[in-house]
Design an enzyme around this catalytic site. Sequence first.
Site, PDB file in Angstrom:
ATOM      1  N   PHE A 102       0.851  -1.189   0.000  1.00  0.00           N
ATOM      2  CA  PHE A 102       0.000   0.000   0.000  1.00  0.00           C
ATOM      3  C   PHE A 102       0.894   1.250   0.000  1.00  0.00           C
ATOM      4  CE2 PHE A 102      -2.664   3.103   2.451  1.00  0.00           C
ATOM      5  CZ  PHE A 102      -3.597   3.295   1.461  1.00  0.00           C
ATOM      6  N   ASP A 172       6.335  -2.931   8.831  1.00  0.00           N
ATOM      7  CA  ASP A 172       4.975  -2.578   8.432  1.00  0.00           C
ATOM      8  C   ASP A 172       4.172  -3.876   8.560  1.00  0.00           C
ATOM      9  OD1 ASP A 172       2.556  -2.133   7.215  1.00  0.00           O
ATOM     10  OD2 ASP A 172       3.371  -0.822   5.657  1.00  0.00           O
ATOM     11  N   HIS A 175      -0.610  -6.046   7.733  1.00  0.00           N
ATOM     12  CA  HIS A 175      -1.363  -7.232   7.289  1.00  0.00           C
ATOM     13  C   HIS A 175      -1.193  -8.387   8.274  1.00  0.00           C
ATOM     14  CE1 HIS A 175      -0.992  -6.130   2.668  1.00  0.00           C
ATOM     15  NE2 HIS A 175      -1.610  -5.204   3.375  1.00  0.00           N
ATOM     16  N   GLN A 198      -8.088  -0.037   9.716  1.00  0.00           N
ATOM     17  CA  GLN A 198      -9.006   0.485   8.692  1.00  0.00           C
ATOM     18  C   GLN A 198     -10.030  -0.615   8.369  1.00  0.00           C
ATOM     19  OE1 GLN A 198      -8.815  -0.622   5.285  1.00  0.00           O
ATOM     20  NE2 GLN A 198     -10.092   0.935   4.326  1.00  0.00           N
ATOM     21  N   LYS A 201      -9.342  -4.194   7.206  1.00  0.00           N
ATOM     22  CA  LYS A 201      -8.325  -4.955   7.940  1.00  0.00           C
ATOM     23  C   LYS A 201      -8.966  -5.989   8.882  1.00  0.00           C
ATOM     24  CE  LYS A 201      -5.529  -2.359   5.709  1.00  0.00           C
ATOM     25  NZ  LYS A 201      -4.144  -1.981   5.824  1.00  0.00           N
ATOM     26  N   ARG A 230       2.553  16.680  23.582  1.00  0.00           N
ATOM     27  CA  ARG A 230       2.603  16.711  25.049  1.00  0.00           C
ATOM     28  C   ARG A 230       3.578  15.646  25.542  1.00  0.00           C
ATOM     29  NH1 ARG A 230      -3.133  17.266  23.937  1.00  0.00           N
ATOM     30  NH2 ARG A 230      -3.726  19.325  24.695  1.00  0.00           N
ATOM     31  N   TYR A 237      -1.405  21.873  28.944  1.00  0.00           N
ATOM     32  CA  TYR A 237      -0.953  22.934  28.029  1.00  0.00           C
ATOM     33  C   TYR A 237       0.560  23.093  28.045  1.00  0.00           C
ATOM     34  CZ  TYR A 237      -5.784  24.068  27.054  1.00  0.00           C
ATOM     35  OH  TYR A 237      -7.086  23.993  26.633  1.00  0.00           O
ATOM     36  N   ARG A 247      -5.132  10.953  17.630  1.00  0.00           N
ATOM     37  CA  ARG A 247      -5.723  10.105  18.672  1.00  0.00           C
ATOM     38  C   ARG A 247      -6.936   9.328  18.171  1.00  0.00           C
ATOM     39  NH1 ARG A 247      -5.213  15.325  21.781  1.00  0.00           N
ATOM     40  NH2 ARG A 247      -7.298  15.626  20.943  1.00  0.00           N
TER      41      ARG A 247
HETATM   42  C1  LIG Z   1      -3.579  -0.590   5.259  1.00  0.00           C
HETATM   43  C2  LIG Z   1      -2.098  -0.459   5.165  1.00  0.00           C
HETATM   44  C3  LIG Z   1      -1.406   0.667   5.639  1.00  0.00           C
HETATM   45  C4  LIG Z   1      -2.063   1.922   6.127  1.00  0.00           C
HETATM   46  O1  LIG Z   1      -3.153   1.782   6.859  1.00  0.00           O
HETATM   47  P1  LIG Z   1      -4.349   2.873   6.937  1.00  0.00           P
HETATM   48  O2  LIG Z   1      -4.894   2.571   8.289  1.00  0.00           O
HETATM   49  O3  LIG Z   1      -5.288   2.556   5.829  1.00  0.00           O
HETATM   50  O4  LIG Z   1      -3.763   4.225   6.847  1.00  0.00           O
HETATM   51  C5  LIG Z   1      -0.019   0.646   5.582  1.00  0.00           C
HETATM   52  N1  LIG Z   1       0.643  -0.387   5.069  1.00  0.00           N
HETATM   53  C6  LIG Z   1       0.015  -1.469   4.585  1.00  0.00           C
HETATM   54  C7  LIG Z   1       0.829  -2.596   4.043  1.00  0.00           C
HETATM   55  C8  LIG Z   1      -1.366  -1.517   4.587  1.00  0.00           C
HETATM   56  O5  LIG Z   1      -1.999  -2.569   4.048  1.00  0.00           O
END
Ligand SMILES: *Cc1c(COP(=O)(O)O)cnc(C)c1O
Length: 405
Positions: A102, A172, A175, A198, A201, A230, A237, A247
Amino acid sequence: MSDSSSTQSLALFGGVPVRSADRQWPTWPIFDDTERTALLEVLESGKWFYGERVAQFEREYAEFQGATHCVTCNSGTAAAEVVLQALGIGPGDEVIVPPYTFVATASSVLRVGAKPVFADVDDTWCLDPEKVAEAITPRTKAIMPVHFGGRICDMDRMNDIAAEHGIPIVEDACHAWGGRWVGKGAGTLGLCGIFSFQVSKNITAGEGGAIVTDNAELADMCRSITNCGRAVGAPWYHHVNVGTNARLTEFQGALLSCQIRRMGEQTLTRERNAAILNNALEKIAGLIPQRKSNRITRRAYHLYCLRIDADEFGCSREQFVAAANAEGWPVGAGYPLPLYAQPVFTNHPGRHGGGPCPMVENLCYRSAMWFGHEKLLATEEDMRDIIRIAEKIKSNVDTLRGWQG
Ligand SMILES: *Cc1c(COP(=O)(O)O)cnc(C)c1O
């Protein structure tokens, strides 16, 4: 060919499809009264903002992946950007990424002002450690492997290369929820890992993300950046770092705590069904599942990935995909372009490095096929349908010759 359906003509040419139209595949997301009740509780409590529900989910998710710390944020993309910023990566620096992923894996590097350097993948569909070694320069500040489809890359070799050069690995793991390498959770194999929640997922609150790490200092910095700079424990603050607001809400925290309870069983179902497919499909000449590893002790599946060798199978990927869909197997051809061929990179040629990568070009232009994890939650009989469809296409492959759609 054990089944009579494989001797009938392809549904693409008017034959009877292996799966009749009333045979449905599971849909995603999955939820029930657990989510309904939890969301109403947050609604009626009036406490909608970043508090106990988010904190509870962070404890649950850290434990689920086997990490000491979990910092949530509002997307996987934000998680990548926050981690790179927390590591002090910026202009003049390079980060090695795969071109089969992605966009966020590589665009996050641009967003902190650094340069993504694309190295090729191998038949795991993940970064080839030897190509990573070749791509390292004195400017390399991180390696960001993607555990593609949930298939953890060779983290032993990757860690050796990273250690030799003193470069951190940011996994990363967007997945790979629940995936394990020799018993250790995805995201805890390098310095840290990022996750996405997301809607597509395997665990979701519509949007959401997380960073896991065993490094307390990095976790504190990520927490600070996601929370307006922060410092942990400082007055409201009082802002010490260049942060943002990334967040989660309490609604998302509550949803994720419901979703994670289904993860253990769903992961096992997907793994069991994928094994049925792997064992049968790898016996069909010209179909190649993702390479296995016995060091993957729990295989997460976000995508079921399969390659076609057109010469050996007897038809092109496009012909296979059209025929399979007509039979009732919704499979697609994956990413149409290597990431480095996307306009965001080609329009700024000085801003990225590496490539072209032959394996990625082969995946994008000729061989890759995949379908989503929710279909792996179907029954064993549904998996047998997929196998019947692959066998039917194989035994009718001559009839596809010359077909162009
Ligand atoms: C979905 C995904 C992301 C980013 O996720 P979002 O929550 O959609 O921003 C990053 N890397 C990989 C491999 C993904 O599949």
